[in-house]
Enzyme design. Structure first.
Site, PDB file in Angstrom:
ATOM      1  N   ASP A  87     -11.372 -15.299   2.764  1.00 25.50           N
ATOM      2  CA  ASP A  87     -10.627 -16.569   2.800  1.00 25.50           C
ATOM      3  C   ASP A  87     -11.593 -17.753   2.748  1.00 25.50           C
ATOM      4  OD1 ASP A  87      -8.374 -18.213   2.975  1.00 25.50           O
ATOM      5  OD2 ASP A  87      -8.328 -18.155   5.166  1.00 25.50           O
TER       6      ASP A  87
ATOM      7  N   ASN B 111      -7.020  -5.805  -1.238  1.00 24.19           N
ATOM      8  CA  ASN B 111      -7.079  -4.343  -1.331  1.00 24.19           C
ATOM      9  C   ASN B 111      -8.411  -3.873  -0.751  1.00 24.19           C
ATOM     10  OD1 ASN B 111      -4.608  -3.731  -2.607  1.00 24.19           O
ATOM     11  ND2 ASN B 111      -5.440  -4.561  -4.518  1.00 24.19           N
TER      12      ASN B 111
ATOM     13  N   LYS C 239     -10.822  -1.110  -0.432  1.00 21.64           N
ATOM     14  CA  LYS C 239     -11.014   0.138  -1.183  1.00 21.64           C
ATOM     15  C   LYS C 239     -11.986   1.091  -0.507  1.00 21.64           C
ATOM     16  CE  LYS C 239      -9.961  -1.637  -5.770  1.00 21.64           C
ATOM     17  NZ  LYS C 239      -9.116  -0.521  -6.190  1.00 21.64           N
TER      18      LYS C 239
ATOM     19  N   ARG D 237      -0.465 -28.287  -8.513  1.00 21.85           N
ATOM     20  CA  ARG D 237      -1.150 -28.300  -7.203  1.00 21.85           C
ATOM     21  C   ARG D 237      -1.634 -26.906  -6.798  1.00 21.85           C
ATOM     22  NH1 ARG D 237       3.363 -29.610  -3.828  1.00 21.85           N
ATOM     23  NH2 ARG D 237       1.932 -29.289  -2.108  1.00 21.85           N
ATOM     24  N   LYS D 238      -1.367 -25.902  -7.628  1.00 22.18           N
ATOM     25  CA  LYS D 238      -1.717 -24.529  -7.236  1.00 22.18           C
ATOM     26  C   LYS D 238      -3.035 -24.083  -7.870  1.00 22.18           C
ATOM     27  CE  LYS D 238       2.281 -22.892  -8.651  1.00 22.18           C
ATOM     28  NZ  LYS D 238       3.419 -21.978  -8.904  1.00 22.18           N
TER      29      LYS D 238
HETATM   30  C1  LIG Z   1     -17.009 -21.672   5.122  1.00 25.80           C
HETATM   31  C2  LIG Z   1     -16.125 -22.847   4.951  1.00 25.80           C
HETATM   32  C3  LIG Z   1     -14.735 -22.474   4.983  1.00 25.80           C
HETATM   33  C4  LIG Z   1     -13.890 -23.584   4.451  1.00 25.80           C
HETATM   34  C5  LIG Z   1     -12.744 -23.034   3.702  1.00 25.80           C
HETATM   35  C6  LIG Z   1     -11.776 -22.454   4.646  1.00 25.80           C
HETATM   36  C7  LIG Z   1     -10.561 -22.065   3.895  1.00 25.80           C
HETATM   37  C8  LIG Z   1      -9.573 -21.564   4.870  1.00 25.80           C
HETATM   38  C9  LIG Z   1      -8.233 -22.018   4.446  1.00 25.80           C
HETATM   39  C10 LIG Z   1      -7.222 -21.514   5.404  1.00 25.80           C
HETATM   40  O1  LIG Z   1      -7.339 -20.461   5.963  1.00 25.80           O
HETATM   41  S1  LIG Z   1      -5.856 -22.497   5.659  1.00 25.80           S
HETATM   42  C11 LIG Z   1      -5.006 -21.656   6.986  1.00 25.80           C
HETATM   43  C12 LIG Z   1      -3.929 -20.712   6.534  1.00 25.80           C
HETATM   44  N1  LIG Z   1      -2.934 -21.403   5.743  1.00 25.80           N
HETATM   45  C13 LIG Z   1      -1.967 -22.123   6.321  1.00 25.80           C
HETATM   46  O2  LIG Z   1      -1.869 -22.250   7.513  1.00 25.80           O
HETATM   47  C14 LIG Z   1      -1.019 -22.776   5.358  1.00 25.80           C
HETATM   48  C15 LIG Z   1       0.410 -22.825   5.916  1.00 25.80           C
HETATM   49  N2  LIG Z   1       1.298 -23.237   4.834  1.00 25.80           N
HETATM   50  C16 LIG Z   1       1.464 -24.557   4.530  1.00 25.80           C
HETATM   51  O3  LIG Z   1       0.966 -25.461   5.197  1.00 25.80           O
HETATM   52  C17 LIG Z   1       2.286 -24.850   3.327  1.00 25.80           C
HETATM   53  O4  LIG Z   1       3.151 -23.783   3.034  1.00 25.80           O
HETATM   54  C18 LIG Z   1       1.422 -25.169   2.096  1.00 25.80           C
HETATM   55  C19 LIG Z   1       0.570 -26.437   2.352  1.00 25.80           C
HETATM   56  C20 LIG Z   1       0.507 -23.990   1.711  1.00 25.80           C
HETATM   57  C21 LIG Z   1       2.330 -25.429   0.909  1.00 25.80           C
HETATM   58  O5  LIG Z   1       3.312 -26.335   1.344  1.00 25.80           O
HETATM   59  P1  LIG Z   1       3.782 -27.519   0.380  1.00 25.80           P
HETATM   60  O6  LIG Z   1       5.011 -28.076   1.004  1.00 25.80           O
HETATM   61  O7  LIG Z   1       2.662 -28.436   0.059  1.00 25.80           O
HETATM   62  O8  LIG Z   1       4.106 -26.710  -0.971  1.00 25.80           O
HETATM   63  P2  LIG Z   1       5.479 -26.531  -1.697  1.00 25.80           P
HETATM   64  O9  LIG Z   1       6.449 -25.778  -0.871  1.00 25.80           O
HETATM   65  O10 LIG Z   1       5.894 -27.884  -2.227  1.00 25.80           O
HETATM   66  O11 LIG Z   1       5.039 -25.556  -2.905  1.00 25.80           O
HETATM   67  C22 LIG Z   1       4.142 -25.998  -3.906  1.00 25.80           C
HETATM   68  C23 LIG Z   1       4.045 -24.872  -4.947  1.00 25.80           C
HETATM   69  O12 LIG Z   1       3.347 -23.771  -4.350  1.00 25.80           O
HETATM   70  C24 LIG Z   1       4.194 -22.614  -4.365  1.00 25.80           C
HETATM   71  N3  LIG Z   1       3.970 -21.895  -3.111  1.00 25.80           N
HETATM   72  C25 LIG Z   1       3.822 -22.420  -1.871  1.00 25.80           C
HETATM   73  N4  LIG Z   1       3.607 -21.456  -0.976  1.00 25.80           N
HETATM   74  C26 LIG Z   1       3.628 -20.297  -1.674  1.00 25.80           C
HETATM   75  C27 LIG Z   1       3.432 -18.939  -1.316  1.00 25.80           C
HETATM   76  N5  LIG Z   1       3.185 -18.569  -0.063  1.00 25.80           N
HETATM   77  N6  LIG Z   1       3.486 -18.015  -2.284  1.00 25.80           N
HETATM   78  C28 LIG Z   1       3.716 -18.346  -3.580  1.00 25.80           C
HETATM   79  N7  LIG Z   1       3.889 -19.622  -3.985  1.00 25.80           N
HETATM   80  C29 LIG Z   1       3.839 -20.574  -3.044  1.00 25.80           C
HETATM   81  C30 LIG Z   1       5.604 -23.186  -4.450  1.00 25.80           C
HETATM   82  O13 LIG Z   1       6.505 -22.227  -4.994  1.00 25.80           O
HETATM   83  C31 LIG Z   1       5.395 -24.350  -5.373  1.00 25.80           C
HETATM   84  O14 LIG Z   1       5.251 -23.871  -6.698  1.00 25.80           O
HETATM   85  P3  LIG Z   1       5.765 -24.716  -7.953  1.00 25.80           P
HETATM   86  O15 LIG Z   1       4.982 -26.015  -7.902  1.00 25.80           O
HETATM   87  O16 LIG Z   1       5.461 -23.880  -9.149  1.00 25.80           O
HETATM   88  O17 LIG Z   1       7.239 -24.936  -7.715  1.00 25.80           O
END
Ligand SMILES: CCCCCCCCCC(=O)SCCNC(=O)CCNC(=O)[C@H](O)C(C)(C)COP(=O)(O)OP(=O)(O)OC[C@H]1O[C@@H](n2cnc3c(N)ncnc32)[C@H](O)[C@@H]1OP(=O)(O)O
Length: 224
Positions: A133, A155, A157, A178-179
């Protein structure tokens, strides 16, 4: 961080070198650190220390709506640290990432420490997921700005030997609005063993919803 590929260490694995000095990872040999199954009749029981719970030491574990708010205060939030950097040196996540902007690719060299053990002698799947992640997330961030993981498919393996060094090769595959779709694999340093493969979806935070990352964090936390 540097990786010392040449030193002949007691456990047969190359060690992390910091400030020019080899950092010895203690007791990372499976036969030293393994104790399995757990003892003291604790198998399968959820153990909650009620006293610690009341004193707020386990405050964040309390379900929302049951007095969480008074336990998670500003002081606790100010102690927040990046998860992957919250272990003592050499015991948890040791890694360095290399980004190729032209190819939208990140290679992460990762050596997990002995506190990331799952099955005896091997990394915990959650630790591998964390590092994946972090790597695909960093790839999405440098490619698209502030994003959050919406989906992560992994996965597993082959089990990864504890304390070994692996390469996490991540690639930005596609941007659709945005994806951001990012995939990766985890391989041995000689690239002969494929341990893990993953695909992920990151979503850029919606500017129209008028929140930035700070607001999102504040909204996610219960009121002080
Ligand atoms: C070493 C340094 C490390 C630094 C990097 C660290 C990276 C770590 C990142 C993380 O771990 S973040 C923590 C875990 N993730 C979360 O807690 C996120 C929780 N979820 C959310 O806050 C929201 O669901 C999210 C911001 C992801 C999306 O909400 P939105 O309201 O902005 O999106 P929206 O519902 O408008 O959907 C936008 C598009 O994404 C798609 N989408 C959203 N969630 C989806 C999903 N789960 N699966 C498939 N598609 C998804 C949705 O269908 C749509 O597609 P289309 O534009 O084509 O219509």
């Amino acid at each position: 961080m540097q990786i010392d590929y040449y030193s002949n260490t007691q456990d047969g694995h190359p060690h992390v070198v910091k400030d020019g000095h080899p950092h010895v990872v203690k007791d990372c040999r499976p036969h030293v650190s393994t104790r399995w199954p757990p003892r003291d009749g604790l198998q399968g029981k959820a153990v909650v220390d009620e006293q610690a719970y009341r004193e707020g030491k386990l405050g964040t574990a309390r379900p929302a709506g049951e007095g969480t708010s008074e336990l998670i205060n500003k002081e606790k939030l100010s102690q927040g640290r990046l998860f992957t950097r919250s272990f003592e040196d050499g015991l948890g996540f040791e890694y360095v990432m290399f980004y190729n902007d032209a190819e939208k690719r990140i290679v992460c060299v990762f050596q997990g420490g002995p506190h990331l053990q799952g099955m005896p002698g091997f990394f915990h799947g959650g630790a591998i997921a964390t590092m994946i992640d972090a790597t695909v997330g960093m790839n999405a961030i440098v490619s698209g700005g502030i994003v959050m993981t919406a989906n992560l498919n992994i996965n597993f393996k082959r089990p990864i030997p504890l304390c070994s060094i692996v390469l996490i090769n991540s690639q930005l595959d596609k941007i659709e609005g945005r994806k951001l779709l990012v995939s990766c694999n985890v391989q041995s340093v000689d690239e002969k063993i494929l341990y893990t493969e993953a695909t992920s979806l990151f979503v850029k935070l919606n500017p129209e919803k008028e929140f930035d990352i700070k607001e999102l964090v504040l909204k996610s936390a219960p009121p002080a």
